[in-house]
Enzyme design. Sequence first.
Site, short mmCIF file in Angstrom:
data_model
loop_
_atom_site.label_atom_id
_atom_site.label_comp_id
_atom_site.label_asym_id
_atom_site.label_seq_id
_atom_site.Cartn_x
_atom_site.Cartn_y
_atom_site.Cartn_z
N LYS A 24 0.83 -1.21 0.00
CA LYS A 24 0.00 0.00 0.00
C LYS A 24 0.86 1.26 0.00
O LYS A 24 0.64 2.17 -0.80
CB LYS A 24 -0.91 -0.02 1.24
CG LYS A 24 -1.92 1.08 1.29
CD LYS A 24 -2.84 0.94 2.53
CE LYS A 24 -3.77 -0.26 2.41
NZ LYS A 24 -4.73 -0.36 3.51
N ARG A 94 -3.23 3.04 8.74
CA ARG A 94 -3.55 1.73 8.15
C ARG A 94 -2.29 0.89 8.09
O ARG A 94 -1.20 1.39 7.85
CB ARG A 94 -4.04 1.89 6.70
CG ARG A 94 -5.34 2.59 6.52
CD ARG A 94 -5.60 2.75 5.02
NE ARG A 94 -6.39 3.94 4.79
CZ ARG A 94 -7.68 3.90 4.38
NH1 ARG A 94 -8.26 2.76 4.14
NH2 ARG A 94 -8.33 5.02 4.19
N GLY A 103 -8.66 -7.02 4.60
CA GLY A 103 -9.43 -7.20 5.83
C GLY A 103 -8.64 -7.79 6.96
O GLY A 103 -9.15 -7.94 8.07
N MET A 105 -5.74 -6.73 8.33
CA MET A 105 -5.10 -5.83 9.26
C MET A 105 -6.09 -4.71 9.62
O MET A 105 -7.07 -4.48 8.94
CB MET A 105 -3.85 -5.23 8.61
CG MET A 105 -2.91 -6.28 8.04
SD MET A 105 -2.15 -7.34 9.31
CE MET A 105 -1.18 -6.13 10.17
N ARG A 339 -3.88 -1.26 -6.00
CA ARG A 339 -3.12 -2.51 -5.83
C ARG A 339 -3.58 -3.48 -6.91
O ARG A 339 -4.65 -3.30 -7.49
CB ARG A 339 -3.34 -3.11 -4.45
CG ARG A 339 -4.77 -3.45 -4.18
CD ARG A 339 -4.99 -3.91 -2.75
NE ARG A 339 -6.42 -4.05 -2.49
CZ ARG A 339 -6.93 -4.28 -1.30
NH1 ARG A 339 -6.15 -4.36 -0.23
NH2 ARG A 339 -8.22 -4.42 -1.13
N HIS A 455 -16.59 -7.97 2.05
CA HIS A 455 -15.54 -8.84 2.60
C HIS A 455 -15.71 -10.28 2.14
O HIS A 455 -14.76 -10.93 1.66
CB HIS A 455 -15.58 -8.77 4.14
CG HIS A 455 -14.59 -9.68 4.78
ND1 HIS A 455 -14.91 -10.93 5.23
CD2 HIS A 455 -13.27 -9.52 5.04
CE1 HIS A 455 -13.84 -11.50 5.73
NE2 HIS A 455 -12.83 -10.66 5.64
N ARG A 561 -2.64 -47.81 -11.59
CA ARG A 561 -2.72 -48.72 -10.43
C ARG A 561 -3.53 -49.94 -10.83
O ARG A 561 -4.75 -49.88 -10.87
CB ARG A 561 -3.36 -48.01 -9.24
CG ARG A 561 -2.46 -46.97 -8.60
CD ARG A 561 -3.26 -45.93 -7.85
NE ARG A 561 -4.01 -45.12 -8.80
CZ ARG A 561 -4.22 -43.81 -8.69
NH1 ARG A 561 -3.72 -43.16 -7.68
NH2 ARG A 561 -4.92 -43.16 -9.60
N SER A 763 10.19 -43.46 -10.10
CA SER A 763 9.04 -42.58 -9.90
C SER A 763 8.83 -42.48 -8.40
O SER A 763 8.57 -43.49 -7.74
CB SER A 763 7.81 -43.16 -10.60
OG SER A 763 6.72 -42.30 -10.38
N THR A 766 5.33 -40.20 -3.55
CA THR A 766 5.46 -39.31 -2.38
C THR A 766 4.35 -39.50 -1.36
O THR A 766 4.49 -39.04 -0.23
CB THR A 766 5.56 -37.84 -2.83
OG1 THR A 766 4.50 -37.56 -3.74
CG2 THR A 766 6.90 -37.57 -3.48
N ASP A 768 3.30 -42.55 -0.10
CA ASP A 768 3.85 -43.51 0.86
C ASP A 768 5.15 -42.99 1.47
O ASP A 768 5.43 -43.23 2.64
CB ASP A 768 4.10 -44.87 0.18
CG ASP A 768 2.86 -45.74 0.26
OD1 ASP A 768 1.77 -45.20 0.52
OD2 ASP A 768 2.97 -46.97 0.05
N CYS A 830 4.86 -39.40 -8.68
CA CYS A 830 3.49 -39.78 -8.99
C CYS A 830 2.61 -39.78 -7.75
O CYS A 830 1.55 -40.37 -7.75
CB CYS A 830 3.46 -41.14 -9.69
SG CYS A 830 4.09 -42.47 -8.67
N TYR A 850 9.52 -35.48 -14.95
CA TYR A 850 8.08 -35.25 -15.05
C TYR A 850 7.41 -35.36 -13.69
O TYR A 850 7.98 -35.91 -12.74
CB TYR A 850 7.42 -36.24 -16.02
CG TYR A 850 7.44 -37.67 -15.55
CD1 TYR A 850 6.42 -38.18 -14.74
CD2 TYR A 850 8.47 -38.52 -15.90
CE1 TYR A 850 6.44 -39.49 -14.29
CE2 TYR A 850 8.52 -39.83 -15.45
CZ TYR A 850 7.50 -40.30 -14.64
OH TYR A 850 7.53 -41.59 -14.18
#
Lengths: 877, 877
Positions: A24, A94, A103, A105, A339, A455, A561, A763, A766, A768, A830, A850
């Site tokens: 701001k 402000r 909203g 602050m 802004r 808001h 799978r 591969s 993530t 497990d 994956c 990938y």
Amino acid sequence: MSDSKWVYLFNEGSADQRNLLGGKGANLAEMTNAGLPVPPGFTITTDACNTYIELDRAYPDGLWEQTEAAMSKLEAELGRSFGASETPLLVSVRSGARFSMPGMMDTILNLGLTDESVEGLAREADPRFAYDCYRRLIHMFAHVVLGLDDEAFEDVLDNHKRKARVNNDYELTAEHLQSVVRDYKQIVLDQAGEPFPNDPREQLNKAITAVFDSWNNRRATDYRNHHGIPHNLGTAVNIQTMVYGNMGDDCATGVAFTRNPSTGEKKIFGEFLTNAQGEDVVAGVRDPQPIAGMSEVPSIATAYEQLQGIADRLEEHYRDMQDLEFTVQNGQLYMLQTRTGKRTGAAAVKIAIDMVDEGLIDQTEAVQRVEPDQLDQLLHPRIDADAEKNVFATGLPASPGAASGKVVFDADEAKEMADDGEVVILVRMETSPDDFHGMLAAQAVLTGRGGMTSHAAVVARGVGKPCVVGATSLTVDYEKQELRTGGVTVRKGEYITLDGASGEIMLGRVPTIEPEMSDDLSRLLSWTDQIRTLGVRANADTPDDAIKARELGAEGIGLCRTEHMFFAGERIWAMREMIVASTQEERIAALRKLEPMQREDFAGIFRAMDGYPVTIRTLDPPLHEFLPNTPEGIAELAGDMNISEKDLVTKITALEESNPMLGHRGCRLGVTDPEITEMQARAIFGAAMDCAREGITVHPEIMIPLVSDVRELRRQREVVDRVAELFFSENEFRVTYSVGTMIELPRACLTADEIAAEADFFSFGTNDLTQTTYGLSRDDAARFLHIYVDKAIYDDDPFQVLDQKGVGRLVEIGTDLGRKTKPDLKVGICGEHGGEPSSVAFCHNLKLDYVSASPFRVPIARLAAAQAAAGEHERDR
Amino acid sequence: MSDSKWVYLFNEGSADQRNLLGGKGANLAEMTNAGLPVPPGFTITTDACNTYIELDRAYPDGLWEQTEAAMSKLEAELGRSFGASETPLLVSVRSGARFSMPGMMDTILNLGLTDESVEGLAREADPRFAYDCYRRLIHMFAHVVLGLDDEAFEDVLDNHKRKARVNNDYELTAEHLQSVVRDYKQIVLDQAGEPFPNDPREQLNKAITAVFDSWNNRRATDYRNHHGIPHNLGTAVNIQTMVYGNMGDDCATGVAFTRNPSTGEKKIFGEFLTNAQGEDVVAGVRDPQPIAGMSEVPSIATAYEQLQGIADRLEEHYRDMQDLEFTVQNGQLYMLQTRTGKRTGAAAVKIAIDMVDEGLIDQTEAVQRVEPDQLDQLLHPRIDADAEKNVFATGLPASPGAASGKVVFDADEAKEMADDGEVVILVRMETSPDDFHGMLAAQAVLTGRGGMTSHAAVVARGVGKPCVVGATSLTVDYEKQELRTGGVTVRKGEYITLDGASGEIMLGRVPTIEPEMSDDLSRLLSWTDQIRTLGVRANADTPDDAIKARELGAEGIGLCRTEHMFFAGERIWAMREMIVASTQEERIAALRKLEPMQREDFAGIFRAMDGYPVTIRTLDPPLHEFLPNTPEGIAELAGDMNISEKDLVTKITALEESNPMLGHRGCRLGVTDPEITEMQARAIFGAAMDCAREGITVHPEIMIPLVSDVRELRRQREVVDRVAELFFSENEFRVTYSVGTMIELPRACLTADEIAAEADFFSFGTNDLTQTTYGLSRDDAARFLHIYVDKAIYDDDPFQVLDQKGVGRLVEIGTDLGRKTKPDLKVGICGEHGGEPSSVAFCHNLKLDYVSASPFRVPIARLAAAQAAAGEHERDR
């Protein structure tokens, strides 16, 4: 320290000083220097705030002196005097952090009014106005600085209106308001134990302190957590000469977007209120008018024209859609803020595309203008046009998307119910910043009051929730916990459905349909494909999913799978026979039944992915998952297999595990029962040969799951390679294929150099890997994980956002070790993180080949990958 | 390649060439050069074997030529000619790897006998002897080289004995044996499809090949896996001129230890047979005589004297107890082998101590002379002297220790039953190398035949299993699967108990008692304490355990699992009340009941460990574990708590988890319910203050389990510190304490730099860390882990032997990162690996501060730590 410059006049700063002056402050400086009509003021830096926090809530040396000096300059410039009984100087205070947090602050207006200076203002303007300002100051100060509840103040005001027999605040006379001021001061004294300060400098000092302190209040912390904004940036404080939109009918206040933030349409969009202060528009207390209406009010029509010109200039200057706040005081336009405007996903895409066509930005910038998560909205379900729907009310379509959920009237309750797995819609007459956590927890938000810039509307668009506002026919009865409109009553816990694109509010749950890609989105995504270096594949288990994934831009299947195929129809029976077989012969016989079914499925996927690789994971889950768990199911299977129920129950019990996640599953099944892997390899190569004969280009990639040691992979690879050679020699031609592994155990990451010797690709699984790295079961974590996230013990749910420090470190170690052995090893991920933007960026930075995501997250992954490639984007959020 | 020297005459080598010549070859060379009476011969190197394997079973260039040249030298030296019909040269061919593997590798004697040369030998000695040698050669060659079963050969011999109406082999005449030879040749032709080679060079060539190939046979591989010997060392081949212990009554063969291998007594120990070949002694086919008896046979008494002298010389030369093989041919002593003798744990300790007292070795060497695992035997249960026992047979006490188990008569079956969790005792008339895996799987071994140096005895001592041999009253009926003796019949699956120290064999399960430390062991361990740098603590949960641990040398408690205290007596009820409490008040009330009980337990442990640190882990297991799971238990608890059974069942069900190992446990309990941690902290500090007031020196170390993120530890630490300060100010004195964490999740290792900031110490919980690193539940792994170890997919059970590559790497990462933040961070491990020697060595190498093991493994850890400090010990195993 005392040499530090803590205070910058607006004309001393510029837009590139956001870190120091906040968004701001930097923009006010920029507008001031561009010659726009900005009321004079100055900014206290974020450094001052951070130093204040470091000093354990003490002002840094020199801050107060510099503030007083800046105030003196304002006094000199305007010929006014702070707290004086003649021509007093009034200011607003402000917050303004690096990233805009609407909203979040606190703001105080009319600061500088005291029992003396209010009289000066009364003389200068008129008494009613002066006391209206004064009572607002006391209320805001009490709330923001002293932490008092609004309720007592609202009661006083209501009492006075009742006594005066008027309905609206503006109908109260100066005398009424003087009386309100007296009562307000008494509330302060009673509840805070100290009087409202009659010293303007004390007011200023405490207001600055309150802004600093608000940096660490709950809603600010929640917001930063949600948006991934660091907590150590601090906020700046903007102190600006007051101008008034509430000095009469030639006054107004409003907010405007340079383009439509909901649709992206290139046309100024906004709302205004005559004779009002800015907070009235944002809070949704009075219903504002569409901005074009300004041209029909003669006293402010010129200001509107001026505003349109400024809007164009600002958009050109900032090269992005702007969100403006303005005030018209006695016909004179003042700009209070500009802004970058928040927008819906659809608007973000349209604005980016249009700005490229207008020559304002290039394609790479356009790609950086859309938050990947915003695409989720565009790909969210819509109300099925053919569905029967019972519309009982309509409001303003504030944020698109359709959602059903149980009605709840309180933000805390919304959060609790959501934590318990309930799907809720938060319904309020209006929302305030205190409701933020409830809005986040809800599927959608509905308010009875407020406009498109209220808001609720702004926040919902920001976080991508469907939202309907200003459904004025609704009454929310917080006491009875119900909402009513025209004979219809909906109680807490009952389902409603919102359509944020039409504004319709429906009873019950209305069916939704899958979205399709718009032309704009297709165009934007085609640019991402030119920019990104990271490949994007999809996780898909059926030919239908594969077709959808390809439509959404997937360049192959990263995870198919196979076990999901086993649950369908008669397959489950053959599967169960295989599992409870007593001899290898019986097992092989059951596997023979499964093979042709798998083969047909694989062929369907290969056809859908003609020319692209398809990664097929061999059987992964514990076998117990496939067995019946009801007496009927057991009876049926026992009959089918011609064994006694008792024997069957014994077998089923024997397969139970204490911790199935850590049990006999993944490649452990294939190692102990290689005939399972063999059957799957036969189905894969059978399908591949069939398709190749049809002219389809196939690239099967066989992926062995849950490898902890290279020797497991070696053994499984031997089975696959043997089957492949068998098919190739039988058919007298070959297809290219590869064999790799899912890296989903810490040990696999740590010994990836050995594993890479037997793997054509890695591969990272993530999901497990997160479970084992944290020692945390996804199924069981629900009971306490939300507490961990709420208390900020974990930054995020690690199953949603890849934990870069722990899990990510293992991905890095695994990748580095794997490529040490095989520099050209193909590496992807994956897990579900493959469709989460920050995780995609992480994968890009690790130079993975990938990511693979669920089909509807493929566009998000494409965009996130392109943004990562285009570099960190410094956007004003 | 062709320049390589593949062949070394005995006089060309020396004892330090074990890697090249194998243990046996190096020692034969050493003895030859020391002037001892060794029949001449030569050694083919391990390099030759390895090259042969690399070349896919082809002789390396030059090997055969060098072998023939060496044979020519033997012929010249002895004036004999290989395969000649006059004064033929006969040789033995034996394997000999770097590490001695008794019975593991194959041997062929009398090589060089053909239809022609047997006549030469007959003329030189006598025909009976010559044909006895010939039939032995054919049998051994057929078995070892051609892989034929022994059965047919034994049947032929039995038939001939029956026809000749004699009981013993040696009663067969030359004519009988000629006939046996004919039949043997026919068996070879029939079963192998090729004639027994009449060319001595072909015999030699094939025998060498067979030795090379035997390096990779199953029993050799099993043995190496069990003893952790690398698979790439290869074996040497020793070719040595034959001498004969079976040429008449002035001939003998035997084995001797320079000291008693069972007790360590300093006195030559061994057995001999007159008129026999060496294999007869080791195989246990004929019952040999104690070695001292040689002095009473006039024709070999001189040889015995000579043997005693050589035994002394060799022990002095090698500075360790030796295991000798010798033959007496016509009164003349020949040494065939010397090697470091295997011994029981008790003997190892006594010999080490005695040799220090004799000045042969120093204390550091003594410490390196005992395998840490051997101490396990010394600390194994003994038969309770007061127990009632039903002794139904007695044999020779071949390897000490007492064990009970189910009788099983087959090695494969023993392994299968053990894999299923059964406790078995393997009973055989005699064992052969093919039984090795069954002996390993059994608790103890019993044989009906054989002496103290029989295969069963040697192997059992080597692997530390209780063993009784030569229980001659037993008959093992493999057909009926039972053993019989004097009216008693024990069937497969029935329990017996063996006492390997007394030789007693008892019916059923006889109670055993905990062992105590001998003076010898105490003395040896006191030396380890001077050498080692790694601390050794104990895992103990009760004051009794703590006292025992201190007796065994523990320098503190490394892990006190508080939850074990909750299972005892009435505590479980208070615990259950706490778990199912509906309100925080109820929960706190239940915790108040538990606090005084915990406090008393902790005080007991502090007293036992006066002056030493005590690490107390806060509550760790999922709460569900404490709840009743029977209808009666549920009814009782419901009554006790005054709630309905239905409500209780609902609560219990709600606490069930899919994967409790990865669920709501460890510090997650303390984070969501801090009052639990608070109660435990109150009990700890209450006990600590009580004890300190008594004059006890306390060092409580509070350990927070299952931390995945530093913020969990920070929160728990706050609770502990707050309680501590409360107690200190109430009591007006302080005790030193520390707060640390159990590092047992991969993420904790990877973020250890952050965690160290809040931790005074780390203790690696390698049990859980192994589970998460491998994604493997200890409870569920039993079903397939044995398959993994059998197939050598895993080198060892990672729950027994720390996986250095994966889990160990995480320990290393965690230690390094932790010490990067806090260089003096105290780091230990408290998983079961803390008592496993190779894991202890690993911890030493990582410079950890201590390991913590179960009390009875504390001595093992002390010894292993000292050996690690003394450096890698190069011992001839």
